[in-house]
Each structure stands twice: as C-alpha cells, then as structure tokens.
Design a protein around this motif. Structure first.
Motif, PDB file in Angstrom:
ATOM      1  N   THR A   1     -29.755 -34.954 -21.003  1.00  0.00           N
ATOM      2  CA  THR A   1     -28.631 -34.127 -20.577  1.00  0.00           C
ATOM      3  C   THR A   1     -29.061 -32.752 -20.113  1.00  0.00           C
ATOM      4  O   THR A   1     -28.592 -32.255 -19.083  1.00  0.00           O
ATOM      5  N   VAL A   2     -29.944 -32.113 -20.859  1.00  0.00           N
ATOM      6  CA  VAL A   2     -30.375 -30.744 -20.542  1.00  0.00           C
ATOM      7  C   VAL A   2     -31.490 -30.826 -19.513  1.00  0.00           C
ATOM      8  O   VAL A   2     -32.634 -31.164 -19.833  1.00  0.00           O
ATOM      9  N   GLU A   3     -31.161 -30.518 -18.251  1.00  0.00           N
ATOM     10  CA  GLU A   3     -32.128 -30.630 -17.158  1.00  0.00           C
ATOM     11  C   GLU A   3     -32.402 -29.304 -16.480  1.00  0.00           C
ATOM     12  O   GLU A   3     -33.318 -29.206 -15.668  1.00  0.00           O
ATOM     13  N   SER A   4     -31.633 -28.297 -16.778  1.00  0.00           N
ATOM     14  CA  SER A   4     -31.814 -27.010 -16.112  1.00  0.00           C
ATOM     15  C   SER A   4     -33.106 -26.345 -16.559  1.00  0.00           C
ATOM     16  O   SER A   4     -33.463 -26.365 -17.746  1.00  0.00           O
ATOM     17  N   SER A   5     -33.811 -25.747 -15.590  1.00  0.00           N
ATOM     18  CA  SER A   5     -35.056 -25.034 -15.931  1.00  0.00           C
ATOM     19  C   SER A   5     -34.780 -23.768 -16.725  1.00  0.00           C
ATOM     20  O   SER A   5     -35.649 -23.299 -17.461  1.00  0.00           O
ATOM     21  N   ASP A   6     -33.581 -23.213 -16.609  1.00  0.00           N
ATOM     22  CA  ASP A   6     -33.251 -22.007 -17.370  1.00  0.00           C
ATOM     23  C   ASP A   6     -33.128 -22.296 -18.868  1.00  0.00           C
ATOM     24  O   ASP A   6     -33.292 -21.395 -19.691  1.00  0.00           O
ATOM     25  N   ASP A   7     -32.833 -23.528 -19.207  1.00  0.00           N
ATOM     26  CA  ASP A   7     -32.659 -23.902 -20.610  1.00  0.00           C
ATOM     27  C   ASP A   7     -33.875 -24.614 -21.182  1.00  0.00           C
ATOM     28  O   ASP A   7     -33.781 -25.259 -22.228  1.00  0.00           O
ATOM     29  N   SER A   8     -35.007 -24.518 -20.527  1.00  0.00           N
ATOM     30  CA  SER A   8     -36.189 -25.252 -20.999  1.00  0.00           C
ATOM     31  C   SER A   8     -36.652 -24.763 -22.374  1.00  0.00           C
ATOM     32  O   SER A   8     -36.977 -25.569 -23.257  1.00  0.00           O
ATOM     33  N   ALA A   9     -36.671 -23.441 -22.562  1.00  0.00           N
ATOM     34  CA  ALA A   9     -37.098 -22.904 -23.861  1.00  0.00           C
ATOM     35  C   ALA A   9     -36.108 -23.276 -24.954  1.00  0.00           C
ATOM     36  O   ALA A   9     -36.486 -23.665 -26.071  1.00  0.00           O
ATOM     37  N   LEU A  10     -34.802 -23.184 -24.635  1.00  0.00           N
ATOM     38  CA  LEU A  10     -33.781 -23.532 -25.616  1.00  0.00           C
ATOM     39  C   LEU A  10     -33.786 -25.030 -25.896  1.00  0.00           C
ATOM     40  O   LEU A  10     -33.537 -25.468 -27.027  1.00  0.00           O
ATOM     41  N   ARG A  11     -34.075 -25.810 -24.875  1.00  0.00           N
ATOM     42  CA  ARG A  11     -34.167 -27.255 -25.077  1.00  0.00           C
ATOM     43  C   ARG A  11     -35.326 -27.612 -25.992  1.00  0.00           C
ATOM     44  O   ARG A  11     -35.198 -28.453 -26.897  1.00  0.00           O
ATOM     45  N   LYS A  12     -36.456 -26.961 -25.822  1.00  0.00           N
ATOM     46  CA  LYS A  12     -37.607 -27.200 -26.689  1.00  0.00           C
ATOM     47  C   LYS A  12     -37.299 -26.834 -28.135  1.00  0.00           C
ATOM     48  O   LYS A  12     -37.625 -27.577 -29.068  1.00  0.00           O
ATOM     49  N   ALA A  13     -36.644 -25.664 -28.312  1.00  0.00           N
ATOM     50  CA  ALA A  13     -36.289 -25.244 -29.668  1.00  0.00           C
ATOM     51  C   ALA A  13     -35.289 -26.206 -30.290  1.00  0.00           C
ATOM     52  O   ALA A  13     -35.370 -26.536 -31.484  1.00  0.00           O
ATOM     53  N   LEU A  14     -34.349 -26.698 -29.504  1.00  0.00           N
ATOM     54  CA  LEU A  14     -33.340 -27.625 -30.014  1.00  0.00           C
ATOM     55  C   LEU A  14     -33.984 -28.926 -30.478  1.00  0.00           C
ATOM     56  O   LEU A  14     -33.628 -29.469 -31.532  1.00  0.00           O
ATOM     57  N   LEU A  15     -34.934 -29.417 -29.718  1.00  0.00           N
ATOM     58  CA  LEU A  15     -35.637 -30.631 -30.137  1.00  0.00           C
ATOM     59  C   LEU A  15     -36.451 -30.392 -31.405  1.00  0.00           C
ATOM     60  O   LEU A  15     -36.568 -31.288 -32.256  1.00  0.00           O
ATOM     61  N   GLU A  16     -37.021 -29.201 -31.556  1.00  0.00           N
ATOM     62  CA  GLU A  16     -37.749 -28.878 -32.787  1.00  0.00           C
ATOM     63  C   GLU A  16     -36.810 -28.854 -33.990  1.00  0.00           C
ATOM     64  O   GLU A  16     -37.170 -29.326 -35.075  1.00  0.00           O
ATOM     65  N   TYR A  17     -35.604 -28.333 -33.802  1.00  0.00           N
ATOM     66  CA  TYR A  17     -34.638 -28.330 -34.901  1.00  0.00           C
ATOM     67  C   TYR A  17     -34.246 -29.747 -35.290  1.00  0.00           C
ATOM     68  O   TYR A  17     -34.096 -30.054 -36.487  1.00  0.00           O
TER      69      TYR A  17
ATOM     70  N   SER B   1     -27.470 -23.381 -30.839  1.00  0.00           N
ATOM     71  CA  SER B   1     -28.278 -23.665 -29.653  1.00  0.00           C
ATOM     72  C   SER B   1     -27.469 -24.443 -28.619  1.00  0.00           C
ATOM     73  O   SER B   1     -27.595 -24.209 -27.410  1.00  0.00           O
ATOM     74  N   LEU B   2     -26.631 -25.364 -29.094  1.00  0.00           N
ATOM     75  CA  LEU B   2     -25.789 -26.120 -28.156  1.00  0.00           C
ATOM     76  C   LEU B   2     -24.782 -25.221 -27.451  1.00  0.00           C
ATOM     77  O   LEU B   2     -24.452 -25.452 -26.282  1.00  0.00           O
ATOM     78  N   ARG B   3     -24.291 -24.195 -28.150  1.00  0.00           N
ATOM     79  CA  ARG B   3     -23.331 -23.284 -27.520  1.00  0.00           C
ATOM     80  C   ARG B   3     -23.978 -22.437 -26.425  1.00  0.00           C
ATOM     81  O   ARG B   3     -23.306 -22.003 -25.494  1.00  0.00           O
ATOM     82  N   LEU B   4     -25.264 -22.185 -26.542  1.00  0.00           N
ATOM     83  CA  LEU B   4     -25.950 -21.338 -25.564  1.00  0.00           C
ATOM     84  C   LEU B   4     -26.429 -22.106 -24.343  1.00  0.00           C
ATOM     85  O   LEU B   4     -26.875 -21.492 -23.368  1.00  0.00           O
ATOM     86  N   LEU B   5     -26.365 -23.417 -24.362  1.00  0.00           N
ATOM     87  CA  LEU B   5     -26.829 -24.203 -23.229  1.00  0.00           C
ATOM     88  C   LEU B   5     -25.827 -24.128 -22.080  1.00  0.00           C
ATOM     89  O   LEU B   5     -24.608 -24.053 -22.293  1.00  0.00           O
ATOM     90  N   ASN B   6     -26.342 -24.167 -20.861  1.00  0.00           N
ATOM     91  CA  ASN B   6     -25.501 -24.175 -19.661  1.00  0.00           C
ATOM     92  C   ASN B   6     -25.106 -25.618 -19.341  1.00  0.00           C
ATOM     93  O   ASN B   6     -25.734 -26.292 -18.523  1.00  0.00           O
ATOM     94  N   LEU B   7     -24.078 -26.084 -20.037  1.00  0.00           N
ATOM     95  CA  LEU B   7     -23.644 -27.465 -19.888  1.00  0.00           C
ATOM     96  C   LEU B   7     -22.144 -27.512 -19.635  1.00  0.00           C
ATOM     97  O   LEU B   7     -21.411 -26.561 -19.938  1.00  0.00           O
ATOM     98  N   GLU B   8     -21.713 -28.627 -19.088  1.00  0.00           N
ATOM     99  CA  GLU B   8     -20.289 -28.885 -18.973  1.00  0.00           C
ATOM    100  C   GLU B   8     -19.699 -29.128 -20.363  1.00  0.00           C
ATOM    101  O   GLU B   8     -20.399 -29.565 -21.278  1.00  0.00           O
ATOM    102  N   GLU B   9     -18.435 -28.851 -20.495  1.00  0.00           N
ATOM    103  CA  GLU B   9     -17.798 -28.978 -21.802  1.00  0.00           C
ATOM    104  C   GLU B   9     -17.817 -30.423 -22.300  1.00  0.00           C
ATOM    105  O   GLU B   9     -17.975 -30.668 -23.494  1.00  0.00           O
ATOM    106  N   SER B  10     -17.680 -31.354 -21.411  1.00  0.00           N
ATOM    107  CA  SER B  10     -17.695 -32.761 -21.831  1.00  0.00           C
ATOM    108  C   SER B  10     -19.058 -33.153 -22.407  1.00  0.00           C
ATOM    109  O   SER B  10     -19.145 -33.803 -23.451  1.00  0.00           O
ATOM    110  N   LYS B  11     -20.125 -32.721 -21.705  1.00  0.00           N
ATOM    111  CA  LYS B  11     -21.461 -33.016 -22.208  1.00  0.00           C
ATOM    112  C   LYS B  11     -21.751 -32.279 -23.516  1.00  0.00           C
ATOM    113  O   LYS B  11     -22.407 -32.814 -24.418  1.00  0.00           O
TER     114      LYS B  11
END
Length: 414
Positions: free
Chosen positions: A198-214, A265-275
C-alpha cells in the motif's frame, strides 16, 4: 544475679511496652518473665542476627530447592520449531530407548524426586514398623497397620478422573495459547504485507521502514510480556531504533506502547482514507492477542481443583503401604515408588503445560516473522525491478498458447 537480670528485663519491658499490662496467673507470669529474661541474656550475648533454621530442616529443604531450580531452568530453555528432520526423529522407532536414556535429564522426572522420595520413605517406615510388630520386637499392644483394599478400589476411578480432567484442562489452555500466537504471527505478516503493497510513495519511505520495524517488534514485546525473565531490551536492541527503544522500555505495558507507535505512524502516512482504515483494522489482531495472553497468564485453572488433586494424591500414597501390606509386605516399597512416580508425573505434566507460553517456541516464531517480512521486502523490490525492466523492453505479442503470433503454426500433416 538472677534478681539483677529480672530487674533489668523488667526495666526493658517497661520501656518498650505500654503501661497497661493484663493480669496473668502466677504460673504464666513466671513463664512470661522467664521468657523475657532469656531474651535479655541472648541479646547481651550479642546474637542480634536472624536465627538460622535447624540443620535437619536445611537438609530437608535442599532436595526440593534443587528440584525447583532444575525445573525453572528447564522452563527458561528456548523451544525450537520442528522441521522435517525433527519429525523423522520424533516418530522414529528408537524414540523409546532415547527417551528412557534421557530420563535422568528430564526436568519433569527430576521435579518428582522430593514427593516420590518422601512417599517411598513413608512406605519403608510403615513396612519396618509392621515387620517389628510381626517379629514381636515391640510390645503386644502395638497393632499391625493393615486395612482392606476395598476403599482404594472404590476411589481409584475418582483419582483417575481427577488426573484426566486436570491434564485435559491444562492442554486446552496450551491449545488456546498456541492458537492466540498463531493469530498474532499471521496478523503481523499480513499487516506487513499490506504496508509493503500500500505505501508506495517515496516521501513515506522512512516512515514505512519504521512501521515495518514496529510490526516486527510487536511479537517480541508480547513474548517478553508473557514469559518470566525475558529481557526486552536485549531482544529489541538490533530490531528497533535507540530512541524508540528508550520510549518502549519506559512504558509499563510495552506491547501497547508499540501499538501506539504503529497507530501514530499510520496517521502520518500520505494515504487515502480507505487504505488507512484497512491498515488500521489490522491492529485489532494485536489487541486480541494481548487480551487472550493476559487472560491465560492471569487466570489459572481453578485453584480448588488443583488443590483437590494434590491432596487426593498425597493422601492416597500416604495410606497405600497400609492397604497393600497384607498382599505385598515389603513389596509395598517398590509398589509405592512406582505408583507415586507414575501418578505424580501425570499431575506434574498438567501443571507444566497449564502455563502455555514457556512451552511454545516463541523466540523461533518471532524470528520467523522477522525473516518472512524481510524476505517479503526483498522479494517486492526484486519483482518490481524485474517487471519494470520487462515493461521497458520490447516484447513480442504472444498468443494464448505461448507462440508468437507472427510465426505460423505447423499443421498436422497426418
């Protein structure tokens, strides 16, 4: 001299006790004053430290304490997941010999040494007493300890049912704990897969990595939460950043702290509300796992049932030599030993598996989650690069049967 000590004790008693003293009879007053005089003499001797238990009690405590240490060391031993080689060994026809040779290292058998030894010694004492009475080494008014076996024949089914129900209830708790952890592991892997896709944006790469670590850290935190003696700082040192780890260690409930990291971390991601709602719904399996594990850890099998089984076993084996004396005589000693070993072993297994989490290979499951998520990340990158390269390269249009359309199919000349 005695008068001086009594006066001295009376002065100390008046300093440390209230003014009102009840009137005691003369005999009790003399005993009471003698006790005070003894305390004063002992304090004057300089023995102010704690009194040590007698040597006999210390010796009697050595074997149970040693057995408990062996059992706790076995509880802290890490379990492993089975592979094909383990299953081959598990169902091998040589397993009976292997299990027999490893009896002296079994923590279940070693934990039975105190009760089995005690009941065997009781059987030796009763057999010795009855032998002395039969040989007229004691006066005639000492009776032979014997009884009918009918009460044992009537109560044996009740003892069997108690042991069966006790072990079955413990296994159901073990099964419930295993199923709870299966849901946690499957939920963590599914959650990570959803984040990766779901998280494909390059701006969220660091947050995506941290989310997977959590997500990978949550099973570890839950394992440390339910197993006594776990070191969460050591287990998460190489799995999560130092600042996040410091916040987790300060928290009183570490698994819920990691869930809070995931939620924010999910609240800070640039995602659509449905996702975002789909990802947030995956957290429910973590809350459910915490709830089930804490209930299993905090609510044992009803203690009245456990006490009843223990008391029944103790009374059964204390009176067993008396019941078997007429038929077995000195064979009551090995008979009591065998009975105590077998029945207390069943009860001990039920007590051990009642606490399910030390029996499960939780360390291996946490490592398996980490390996699967890391493999999913690498696979996602490799497949993405491969498909991107295939998209950029010219590809011949192919027919459904796999042949290029510009090549004519060969007709069957036959």
């Amino acid at each position: 001299m005695a008068q001086h000590i009594n006066l001295k004790s009376h002065s100390m008693h008046s300093q440390f006790m209230p003014k009102f003293t009840p009137k005691l009879p003369s005999a009790l007053h003399s005993i009471h004053s003698g006790t005070i005089s003894f305390k004063v003499l002992s304090s004057q001797a300089g023995d102010s430290g704690p009194q040590k238990p007698p040597a006999v009690i210390s010796i009697l405590r050595m074997i149970p304490d040693w057995a408990d240490r062996v059992q706790e060391q076995g509880m802290q031993r890490k379990r492993t997941l089975y592979n094909h080689e383990n299953w081959l060994e598990h169902r091998s026809s040589k397993r009976h010999i292997r299990h027999l040779l490893s009896s002296l290292s079994s923590r279940v058998i070693l934990s039975l040494i105190p009760p089995v030894t005690a009941f065997t010694l009781v059987a030796v004492m009763i057999a010795s007493y009855n032998t002395a009475v039969v040989l007229e080494w004691l006066p005639e008014f000492f009776p032979v300890l014997r009884s009918s076996s009918l009460p044992y024949q009537l109560t044996a089914p009740a003892l069997a049912l108690l042991l069966v129900f006790r072990t079955e209830a413990s296994y159901s708790r073990f099964q419930e704990g295993r199923q709870a952890w299966v849901k946690v592991i499957a939920g963590a892997e599914d959650f990570a897969r959803q984040v990766i896709s779901t998280v494909e944006s390059s701006d969220d790469s660091a947050l995506r990595k941290a989310l997977l670590e959590y997500i990978m850290a949550f099973p570890v935190a839950l394992k440390c939460h339910v197993i006594y003696g776990s070191d969460i700082g050591r287990d998460l040192r190489n799995r999560i950043e130092g600042g996040d780890l410091a916040v987790i260690l300060k928290s009183k409930h570490r698994p819920r702290c990691i869930i809070e990291f995931i939620s924010q971390s999910l609240r800070l991601l640039n995602l659509e509300e449905s996702k975002r709602h789909v990802l947030e719904s995956k957290i429910s399996c973590f809350h459910e796992g915490i709830s089930i594990c804490e209930q299993l850890l905090g609510i044992p099998i009803p203690l009245s049932y456990t006490r009843l089984t223990s008391r029944f076993l103790v009374l059964w084996h204390l009176t067993l030599p008396v019941i078997l004396w007429d038929d077995c005589h000195w064979i009551v000693v090995p008979a009591t030993f065998i009975s105590a070993t077998s029945l207390f072993c069943i009860e001990e297994v039920g007590v051990l598996i009642e606490e399910a989490f030390p029996m499960l290979p939780l360390d291996e499951l946490c490592n398996l989650v980490r390996q699967n998520i890391e493999e999913a990340i690498c696979t996602e990158r490799a497949i993405g690069k491969h498909l991107l390269a295939k998209k950029k390269s010219p590809i011949h249009e192919q027919s459904p049967n796999g042949r290029p359309k510009h090549l004519p199919e060969r007709r069957n000349r036959s």
